[in-house]
Structure formats: structure tokens, C-alpha cells
Design a protein around this motif. Structure first.
Motif, mmCIF file in Angstrom:
data_model
loop_
_atom_site.group_PDB
_atom_site.id
_atom_site.type_symbol
_atom_site.label_atom_id
_atom_site.label_comp_id
_atom_site.label_asym_id
_atom_site.label_seq_id
_atom_site.Cartn_x
_atom_site.Cartn_y
_atom_site.Cartn_z
ATOM 1 N N GLY A 180 0.812 -1.206 0.000
ATOM 2 C CA GLY A 180 0.000 0.000 0.000
ATOM 3 C C GLY A 180 0.840 1.246 0.000
ATOM 4 O O GLY A 180 0.921 1.938 1.012
ATOM 5 N N LYS A 181 1.498 1.536 -1.089
ATOM 6 C CA LYS A 181 2.378 2.693 -1.184
ATOM 7 C C LYS A 181 1.597 3.972 -0.908
ATOM 8 O O LYS A 181 0.503 4.184 -1.421
ATOM 9 N N VAL A 182 2.202 4.838 -0.066
ATOM 10 C CA VAL A 182 1.542 6.072 0.324
ATOM 11 C C VAL A 182 1.851 7.150 -0.707
ATOM 12 O O VAL A 182 3.004 7.497 -0.948
ATOM 13 N N GLU A 183 0.816 7.673 -1.339
ATOM 14 C CA GLU A 183 0.980 8.734 -2.337
ATOM 15 C C GLU A 183 0.788 10.092 -1.680
ATOM 16 O O GLU A 183 -0.069 10.273 -0.818
ATOM 17 N N LEU A 184 1.586 11.086 -2.101
ATOM 18 C CA LEU A 184 1.502 12.427 -1.546
ATOM 19 C C LEU A 184 0.712 13.347 -2.465
ATOM 20 O O LEU A 184 0.755 13.213 -3.695
ATOM 21 N N THR A 185 0.029 14.283 -1.862
ATOM 22 C CA THR A 185 -0.626 15.327 -2.649
ATOM 23 C C THR A 185 0.448 16.318 -3.107
ATOM 24 O O THR A 185 1.549 16.350 -2.533
ATOM 25 N N LYS A 240 9.891 6.570 6.034
ATOM 26 C CA LYS A 240 9.057 7.044 7.140
ATOM 27 C C LYS A 240 7.583 6.755 6.865
ATOM 28 O O LYS A 240 6.856 6.253 7.726
ATOM 29 N N ARG A 241 7.140 7.107 5.647
ATOM 30 C CA ARG A 241 5.729 6.891 5.300
ATOM 31 C C ARG A 241 5.375 5.411 5.334
ATOM 32 O O ARG A 241 4.285 5.032 5.786
ATOM 33 N N GLU A 242 6.303 4.571 4.863
ATOM 34 C CA GLU A 242 6.044 3.131 4.861
ATOM 35 C C GLU A 242 5.915 2.591 6.283
ATOM 36 O O GLU A 242 5.013 1.815 6.596
ATOM 37 N N VAL A 243 6.825 3.021 7.155
ATOM 38 C CA VAL A 243 6.817 2.534 8.541
ATOM 39 C C VAL A 243 5.552 3.004 9.258
ATOM 40 O O VAL A 243 4.904 2.226 9.980
ATOM 41 N N ILE A 244 5.191 4.253 9.063
ATOM 42 C CA ILE A 244 3.958 4.771 9.684
ATOM 43 C C ILE A 244 2.756 3.966 9.197
ATOM 44 O O ILE A 244 1.863 3.593 9.985
ATOM 45 N N ARG A 245 2.711 3.681 7.906
ATOM 46 C CA ARG A 245 1.594 2.909 7.353
ATOM 47 C C ARG A 245 1.553 1.502 7.941
ATOM 48 O O ARG A 245 0.484 1.008 8.332
#
Length: 754
Positions: A19-24, A99-104
Motif C-alpha cells: 500500500g504505497k503512500v501517495e503524496l498530494t 518514514k511513510r512506509e513505517v507509519i503505514r
């Protein structure tokens, strides 16, 4: 970066990257601003300069192009600054992604708190992120995970709550359950302690403190597995040194000896302070003796079984990473200096690739490097056909008018040198070379065998055997080191230390950058350059370089820079990036022979009108005098150009066709050979620096083995590193300190004896 990629790879194996986190756009912009600010702080480069450099890099501009042609935008950042920014940018973007991956991943477990998220987002190193993520990472089966499966977490929580009343064994009896594999209270208690121990080992704050303490107080100890075995690692047979003082070259030497099963390596750390620190984090004051004793026992187990081995791996890994970066930096600096050695042009060269049994391969090349002749002779053992070899080589010298003899420094080099020196002496006595002074030089042939067996060498010289191709390469190394050495894999050019012990991917990336920098610094004649040389020009890849050569072969020489726009797959962006580094010596436009970018040709026209000059007069005394009188601060605004760009334009016009390498001192040539037995302490010699390493420099003084100038003998003042004093290719004056004829070692000094 390697560590980051490994962590991401592990995460993918856990199945957590789906679930890759995409940024606005707004979030991406904010992230970019944070990264640019951090790079500015960490590299101590003004924010505006970093911001401009990042923007240019993101637009697809190459570092040589930015450094040379976008100076106004970056505030004249040099290539080193730009490469540092590029490396930091890549690392920090990877860091933000992690960071985003770990938070997710933690959020998906339902365990993400505001405090934890803030800590992750505030992390500035990958290690900090991984420490925070450690308790939530999916683990393989452990003693703690087994205990959790057996339902012992409540017992662990009870122990950690450190109640003032209650007996541990009696409390543990409540968790005895044969169906779950817990048959006794002691087993339950041990399981609970295992859970606590793993929690302590996974605590980010504790790990960070222990890691710092290990770096500050740890000692690396080595011992021989077989003290009677003779190896090059004997100084490490009973050796110890504080972790924080261990120099990079010793780190790599110890690692290699350990891999070769010569040494045992351990990291010793005083653990009393560690136990005390963890105790203060876990055990509260007033805890009753039974529970306190169990927690202290658990802390000791957590450190010895879980924390210490893990931290030792991390610390040694960090030492290795720093040592590798240092070694790669040394290799890179040496390689650049080697590549930028001055070319020896205008001479017919006879090259000798020395050997014993298979004979010395000979090659004669003309002033342009074109092969004229090849042969083989056998002046060395076991054949010793000296007279026959003298006749053959003498005939080649006379036939082609050779003035310089080049000898490779490989096997039989010094025996061949003795033969060549004697031959020169005989010819001089016979008056055979009155019209020219015949000289010889020994060159580093590292990588010649790699080139000679390559597809490139086969295509260049399909009718020659491997050794003959090697002889041609050795000759051309003297005539144009850069053009010849770019044909060889950079790491095969032996001017480093421990290059086989470092990350080969990182080494290759760094050395490729060095070659690219050197090639673009010098510039490339598009009508003579090989595909190998062209592939290092900014913006040009291997495919485009082959297309350029193919177009040249099919359509003849390029008449001007614009003609390159007709080459297939050489688009507008590539043209913009490369064209300033391309030289077209046959062009009717003299600017095509300079480093001036076509985008600045209009500026040159305005400058000529301002000064009343004609471009056709370029190179004349009047033209030069007018340029030297230009006040750049005053004229630049009139021309609508920045001062740095105008300064570069003036420099290029003042010295059109200049090769920056020619400003360096030429190599040392010889007519007679020196033997180690001729050396005496205090003797003054002139030599060439062949390699620079952490503890000194190896200097070719004309004997079989290079002499060593230890760092302590380089200056009367304190120096941090030999590179502060010498570089590969430098000509230096040295004095003999000592001679070990048995081992063939010579110690030299650059400090003039009293």
C-alpha cells in the motif's frame, strides 16, 4: 543508501509494501522544502544555492553541465558540492519514503500513536526509524513470540508493573497450562522474562544509548586463529584499538583477515554502565526484592543475548561503511589525478609489454596513436635471446623513427628495463640516435589485460592477440592517458586501497562519476573519440555514443557542433547537456573548438562588437590584449550575462584549444636503470607518485618496487592525510631513508636531511 535498500527489501519480504503512500502536490512541496533545508544545514551550503541545485537536478541536468554552465543559478557550486547535494537528496528522499512506509505498517497493526508518529517523522537517520519500527516488525520465531503464543504477556505486564505485593512464582502458577505448553510456574516465569527481554532489546531509546556507549567505550580486539601461520596480517595477531580511533584502512584489513579465516574479531564493551542505564529505565525505586532480582536478571539476559550481538553487528557495519566510503574517496581522488596526467604528444612510441616465458610483446604507434607495427622478442629468462632482441627493437626504432620507449610495470618489468637501458646506451655509443635522444619510461599497466580481452579491444584490433593489444594500450596510455584509460573498467585501474573489499556497486558509481568529471573537464574531440570516451560526456549514454561514431563513419567527420543534432536519438536535452564539452576542431566556427556553450555564442558576438574585435582574429596578440583589459563587473551587465559566465568565456577565448592537462609537469623519462643495490641512505632521487594511501605514498624511483614515503616523512609539519601533500602523478624529490634488499623494500623521505 545500501542500508536503506536492504531495509526496504526486508519489508517487501514481509509482505508490507503493498500500500504505497501517495503524496498530494502540497505535501510533496512541503517535503521538498524540508529536505532542501536539511541539506543546507548538513552541508553548510546556503539554502538558495541548494534549492537551485535541486531544481536543476530534478529537471534532468547533469552535474558537469550545472557546474560549468549554470554558475549564476547555483552561486558557482563546484562538482563536489553538487555531488554531495545529489547524494543527500537521494538519501533523504528515500528516508522520507521509508518514514511513510513505517507509519503505514504500524497503523495497519492498529498500534500507531500520535507520539510514535511524531518521533518517526522527526527522525533524521534511517537507524532512528528502524529502531522505532523494531518492536512492530514482523519477526521470525523467537523465545518471546513463543511465550506470547502461550498467553504469557499478562504475566510479563504484571512483572513490569512491579507491584509492591505478590510472589512471582505464585502469580506464575496461574498461567500453567499444559495444553499451551506451559507445564510449570518456572516455565511461565521464564517465558514472561523472555517477553520483557525482547521488549528491552527493541526499545529505541535504550538501543540508541547502548550504540553510542559502544562507539565511545568499545574496543576492537583481534587474535590469530593460528599464531604460527605467516600472513600479511601478523600485526593483528594480538591487537586491540578503541572503536572510535580505529582508522578506515585497519577496519578493512581486519574485515578481510576475518573473511580469510585468519583472525578472530571481537568487540569488547564495559557492560556495568550499560546494565546500570537499562536498570534505571526499567526498575523503579522501591521494587520488592523478588521482582527486582528477576528484572535485573532479565536485563542482563536482554543485553548479553539480544542487544550486544545486534549492536556489535551494527557498530562494525557502521565502521565498515565509513571505511568503505573513505577508501572509495581515496581511490576516486587517485583515479582523477591519474586520468588527468599530461598527454605526451608528437612522438612515435615503441611499447613493450614485458614477460618471461612468453616473450616481450612490442607495438609501435605513430603520433596519433595509430598502430604501425607489432612484434615479439625474448630478451629475458628463460630464453635470454638478447642479441636477437636488440636487433629486432633497433630495427623498429630505425624503421619508424621511434623516440620514446614505454615499458609496462608488470611481470619482468625491471628485467626488461635493464635490457632497454643497455640497448639505449649501446645505440648512443654507436651514434645511432644522433638526431633524437632515445628515452624510456615505465607506465602503470593495471587494467591493460582487462582491456585487451574486451569486446572493444577485439573490435579495434581483430587481427591482434591479447598480449599485442595490451602493448598497444600501454603505448597509448603515455600519449593520452585519459582517452585510453576510459576504455577500462575504472576499478581495474589499481590506484586505490582495499578496492576489492568495498561495496562494488558504490565503488563503480563513484569512479564513474570521477571519470565523467575528468572527461568533461578536458573536453572531447568528436571526430577522433572512441565510443568509450564519448559515453562519459555529460548527457551521452552508451547507445548515443555508438550512434555518434556510427554517424561519423557513415557520413564523414562532423563539420561543426550543429551537425550532432542529426545523430539518431540525440535529442534537444542531450544536445544541451553535452555540446559544451564536445570539440569540433575542423569547424569553421572557432568557438566550436572551445568550452563555450552554443547558448553563449550570441554573448561572444556582443563582446566582440563591444571591443571592436573580429572573431577571425581569435588567438592574435591584439585579440588577447583586448580581452585581458575587460572589466567583467562592468561589461557583464551590458552583455546581459552573469559575471561567472563572462569570466569563463574570456578564459576560453584567451586560451582557445587549451588542454588543461598540459599545464601539469611532464612525466620523468630515463636513459639508464637504477638497481636497489645502488641505493644508499641519504641519496637524493626524483620519482613519480604511483599511489596514495592512508599511511603514505608509493613513489616510482626507477627500481623494481616502488619506495614508500610514510606520512610521517612527508612534511616537517603535521598533516592529516598524504593527499594534503601529494597526488598520483606528481613528480617529487625524495631521499633514501633505509633499504631492505632482502625484502626489496625502500623507505623514502620528502624531508630534506640536515
Amino acid at each position: 543508501m545500501a542500508e536503506m535498500k536492504q531495509q526496504v527489501k526486508e519489508e517487501e519480504l514481509e509482505g508490507g509494501s503493498g500500500g504505497k503512500v501517495e503524496l498530494t502536490p502540497e505535501e510533496r512541496k512541503a517535503e521538498q522544502e524540508r529536505i532542501v533545508k536539511r541539506i543546507s544545514v548538513e552541508l553548510s551550503i546556503p539554502l538558495t544555492k541548494v534549492k537551485a541545485a535541486v531544481s536543476l537536478l530534478d529537471e534532468g541536468n547533469t552535474i558537469p553541465f550545472i557546474a560549468r554552465y549554470r554558475k549564476e543559478m547555483t552561486g558557482e557550486l563546484d562538482e563536489n558540492d553538487l555531488r554531495s547535494i545529489e547524494d543527500k537528496l537521494q538519501y533523504m528522499r528515500g528516508l522520507e519514503t521509508r518514514k511513510r512506509e513505517v507509519i503505514r505498517l504500524i497503523a495497519e497493526q492498529g498500534k500507531l500513536t500520535d507520539e510514535l508518529q511524531a518521533a518517526i517523522e522527526a527522525s533524521v537517520k534511517l537507524q532512528e526509524i528502524e529502531d522505532l519500527y523494531r518492536p512492530y516488525r514482523q519477526k521470525r520465531k523467537t523465545r518471546a513470540s513463543v511465550a506470547k503464543e502461550r498467553g504469557l504477556e499478562p504475566l510479563a505486564a504484571w512483572l513490569l508493573s512491579q507491584p509492591r505485593q505478590g510472589e512471582p512464582l505464585r502469580e506464575a502458577e496461574r498461567y500453567v497450562d499444559a495444553d499451551k505448553g506451559v507445564t510449570t510456574a518456572e516455565e511461565a516465569l521464564q517465558g514472561a522474562m523472555d517477553i520483557i527481554a525482547e521488549g528491552i532489546a527493541d526499545d529505541a531509546k535504550i538501543r540508541a544509548w547502548v550504540r553510542r556507549h559502544t562507539f565511545e567505550q568499545g574496543v576492537v580486539r583481534t587474535e590469530a586463529k593460528d599464531a604460527k601461520q605467516e600472513t600479511v596480517y601478523e600485526m593483528y595477531y594480538a591487537y586491540q584499538e578503541p572503536v572510535k580511533k580505529l582508522p578506515p584502512h585497519r577496519t578493512l584489513a581486519i574485515n578481510r583477515a576475518e573473511r580469510e579465516d585468519v583472525l578472530r574479531v571481537a568487540l569488547d564493551v564495559p557492560n556495568e554502565r550499560i546494565h546500570d542505564y537499562i536498570d534505571r529505565q526499567i526498575v523503579r525505586g522501591g521494587t520488592t526484592a523478588p521482582i527486582r532480582d528477576l528484572l535485573v536478571q532479565t536485563i542482563e539476559d536482554a543485553y548479553k543475548r539480544l542487544i550486544a550481538p545486534s549492536i556489535e553487528r551494527e557498530v562494525r557495519g557502521e565502521l565498515t561503511e565509513k571505511a568503505e566510503e573513505h577508501a572509495i574517496g581515496i581511490f576516486s581522488a587517485n583515479l582523477r589525478n591519474l586520468l588527468l596526467q599530461p598527454p605526451v604528444r608528437g612522438h612515435v612510441v615503441l611499447s613493450v609489454d614485458p614477460a618471461f616465458r612468453t616473450g616481450c610483446k612490442l607495438a609501435v604507434v605513430d603520433e596519433t596513436g595509430k598502430l604501425l607495427d607489432v612484434a615479439v622478442c625474448y630478451p629475458t629468462a628463460p630464453h635470454n635471446k638478447v642479441a636477437e632482441a636488440e636487433k629486432l627493437i633497433g630495427g623498429l626504432i630505425d624503421k619508424h623513427g621511434a623516440e620514446l620507449i614505454v615499458i609496462g610495470n608488470g611481470t619482468a618489468s625491471r628485467e626488461t628495463e635493464q635490457f632497454i637501458a643497455t640497448l639505449i646506451s649501446k645505440r648512443k655509443a654507436a651514434g645511432a640516435d644522433q638526431e633524437r635522444e632515445l628515452k624510456y619510461i615505465i607506465v602503470n599497466e593495471a587494467g591493460a589485460s582487462v582491456y585487451s580481452a574486451s569486446k572493444l579491444a577485439q573490435s579495434e584490433f581483430p587481427s591482434l592477440d591479447v598480449a599485442e593489444r595490451s602493448a598497444v594500450s600501454i603505448a597509448r596510455r603515455l600519449q593520452d592517458p585519459l582517452a585510453e584509460l576510459v576504455k577500462i573498467e575504472p576499478k581495474a585501474i589499481g590506484v586505490g586501497q582495499y578496492q576489492h573489499d568495498v561495496s562494488q556497486k558504490r565503488l563503480e558509481e563513484s569512479l564513474s562519476g570521477v571519470v565523467e568529471s575528468a572527461v568533461n573537464h578536458v573536453g572531447v574531440d568528436v571526430n577522433t573519440a572512441s565510443p568509450s570516451l564519448l559515453s562519459y560526456v555529460a548527457g551521452i549514454n552508451a547507445t548515443t555514443s555508438k550512434n555518434i561514431v556510427k554517424y561519423r563513419e557513415e557520413n564523414g567527420k562532423f563539420n561543426d557542433r550543429k551537425a550532432l543534432q542529426s545523430v539518431p536519438r540525440l535529442g534537444a536535452k542531450t544536445y544541451e547537456q553535452c555540446i559544451g564539452f564536445i570539440r569540433v576542431l575542423e569547424s569553421p566556427n572557432p568557438l566550436d573548438r572551445t568550452p563555450i556553450h552554443p547558448e553563449s555564442y550570441g554573448v561572444v558576438d556582443k563582446l566582440c562588437k563591444e571591443l571592436g574585435l573580429k572573431l577571425a582574429e581569435l588567438g592574435s596578440e591584439a585579440f588577447r590584449a583586448a580581452l585581458e583589459a575587460v572589466d567583467t563587473e562592468d561589461v557583464a551587465p551590458k552583455l546581459g550575462v552573469g559575471v561567472p559566465t563572462l569570466r569563463d568565456i574570456l578564459d576560453s577565448l584567451l586560451r582557445p584549444g587549451r588542454d588543461p592537462r598540459e599545464e601539469l609537469p611532464p612525466p620523468i623519462f630515463h636513459t639508464e636503470v637504477l638497481d636497489i643495490d645502488d641505493l644508499k641512505a641519504g641519496m637524493e632521487l626524483h620519482g613519480t607518485v604511483r599511489n596514495v594511501i592512508d599511511f603514505g605514498a608509493f613513489v616510482d624511483i626507477g627500481i623494481k618496487n616502488d619506495g614508500l614515503v610514510h606520512i610521517s616523512q612527508m612534511s616537517t609539519k603535521f598533516i592529516k592525510h598524504p593527499m594534503d601533500v601529494v597526488s598520483v602523478g606528481d613528480t617529487v624529490t625524495v631521499w633514501v631513508l633505509s633499504v631492505d634488499t632482502k625484502k626489496g623494500r625502500v623507505s623514502l623521505t620528502m624531508r630534506k636531511p640536515d
